[in-house]
Design an enzyme around this catalytic site. Sequence first.
Site, short mmCIF file in Angstrom:
data_model
loop_
_atom_site.label_atom_id
_atom_site.label_comp_id
_atom_site.label_asym_id
_atom_site.label_seq_id
_atom_site.Cartn_x
_atom_site.Cartn_y
_atom_site.Cartn_z
N GLU A 1 0.83 -1.19 0.00
CA GLU A 1 0.00 0.00 0.00
C GLU A 1 0.88 1.25 0.00
O GLU A 1 1.92 1.30 0.65
CB GLU A 1 -0.93 -0.01 1.21
CG GLU A 1 -1.99 -1.11 1.11
CD GLU A 1 -3.01 -1.06 2.22
OE1 GLU A 1 -4.18 -1.42 1.94
OE2 GLU A 1 -2.67 -0.69 3.36
N CYS B 1 3.59 8.65 1.00
CA CYS B 1 4.10 7.69 1.97
C CYS B 1 4.38 6.37 1.25
O CYS B 1 3.47 5.72 0.74
CB CYS B 1 3.08 7.49 3.08
SG CYS B 1 3.61 6.39 4.41
N CYS C 1 6.33 -6.84 7.48
CA CYS C 1 7.30 -6.25 8.40
C CYS C 1 7.71 -7.30 9.43
O CYS C 1 6.92 -8.19 9.76
CB CYS C 1 6.69 -5.04 9.09
SG CYS C 1 7.88 -4.05 10.03
N CYS D 1 5.79 -4.16 16.08
CA CYS D 1 5.38 -3.10 17.00
C CYS D 1 3.90 -3.30 17.32
O CYS D 1 3.07 -3.44 16.42
CB CYS D 1 5.61 -1.73 16.37
SG CYS D 1 7.36 -1.40 16.01
N CYS E 1 0.98 -1.20 15.71
CA CYS E 1 0.99 -1.00 14.26
C CYS E 1 0.33 -2.17 13.54
O CYS E 1 0.69 -3.34 13.75
CB CYS E 1 2.45 -0.86 13.79
SG CYS E 1 2.61 -0.59 12.02
N SER F 1 10.94 6.38 15.05
CA SER F 1 9.71 5.93 15.70
C SER F 1 10.04 5.60 17.15
O SER F 1 10.49 4.51 17.46
CB SER F 1 9.16 4.69 14.97
OG SER F 1 8.72 5.01 13.68
N CYS G 1 -1.41 6.65 9.72
CA CYS G 1 -0.18 6.10 10.27
C CYS G 1 -0.47 4.86 11.11
O CYS G 1 -1.32 4.87 12.00
CB CYS G 1 0.49 7.17 11.14
SG CYS G 1 2.05 6.68 11.86
#
Length: 405
Positions: A122, A135, A142, A146, A149, A260, A380
């Site tokens: 995306e 973005c 990933c 986290c 997220c 982050s 985000c």
Amino acid sequence: MKMSLQTLTPERQAAPAQSAFPAKPSLLGMDRSALAAALGSIGVPERQQRMRVAQLWHWIYLRGASSFEAMGNVGKDLRESLAENFTLARPEIVSEQVSVDGTRKWLFRFPAEGAGRPVEVETVYIPEEGRGTLCVSSQVGCTLNCTFCHTGTQKLVRNLTAGEIVSQILMARERIGDFPDLATPQGAIVPSEGRLVSNIVMMGMGEPLYNFDNVRDALLIAADGEGLSLSKRRITLSTSGVVPEIARTGDEIGCMLAISLHAVRDDLRDEIVPINRKWPLAELLHACRNYPGLSNARRITFEYVMLKGVNDSLAEARELVQLLKGIPAKINLIPFNPWPASPYECSDWDQIELFAEVVNRAGYASPIRTPRGRDIFAACGQLKSASERMKKREREAVSAVAAGA
């Protein structure tokens, strides 16, 4: 002007991946030396290669050409040879959604690598008056996990190539009419003046510094003055804290850096940003203090997601400014963006403002990031592609065939 949620209808979607991506190497993402080698491989004499590379670079990155046929000042024979041996194919658009606030999210499908399968990522475009921010994703999935997220709930499938990273920029610019020969599509929400894609943030799916070489090569193309020509001060790379690659980012890319952070103590950061167990706060902040080119004009952005009852106390605000003391910095406070089955809630707005007041009084700019694209899960921490669902559908299809055999 506001637009409601919309998705590409079947007739507006690109052709299936098999036809969209011929089995030829792509020229997208190659630097000039690699392009020269590619031209040499199809018989372009060495004395002509520099000129031909300049032509290709101009057409691909300045004019946005997606086919060799469009390259009017390249001879017909060479265009045909290029088309026979290489491709400029961009990803398939699986879906395009537009938020009520104008944020635009694309689900792009890239071809299989080797014996693999097609993958999806995306990419999000955020229009604001005077600028437009893209973005960009660096990985499919990933590994960081986290806990706040959504992307972290998708397992890593693979790194994106430099060409796949660059092609997200090319596709976005094409879709909103940001190339000189392309008109702005009807209904597109874009800045009223200036470049429509003026800023790039590596804050999409994945950890950019776990795919350093490809991200570096793509961002250097984005910053090249004879092509996409984005200022390095308008390119920001966000990392959760891959400490060994932070200095390389400054030395080899020279872009702006974002961290982050999300917690001011190792025990909490170990929990919500697990990479902290490998590179704790002291090591991370040491790398930040030594970031090449760091100055008041090139501040590091520290991102801090506001989680109700987790990291949003005023005591933690005071700890935050002590932690960053001496680092030229801006602190972005990010209201948590919810996603299905998330264990967190967003901090109350009054608490976010009190937190920001503590940080501001200490002399740090502390903007509260306005949530954008929440209604289409483009905000985000909300990105997650359908690649895992694709894999599940493929397994189900195979099982069905086997059952019928």
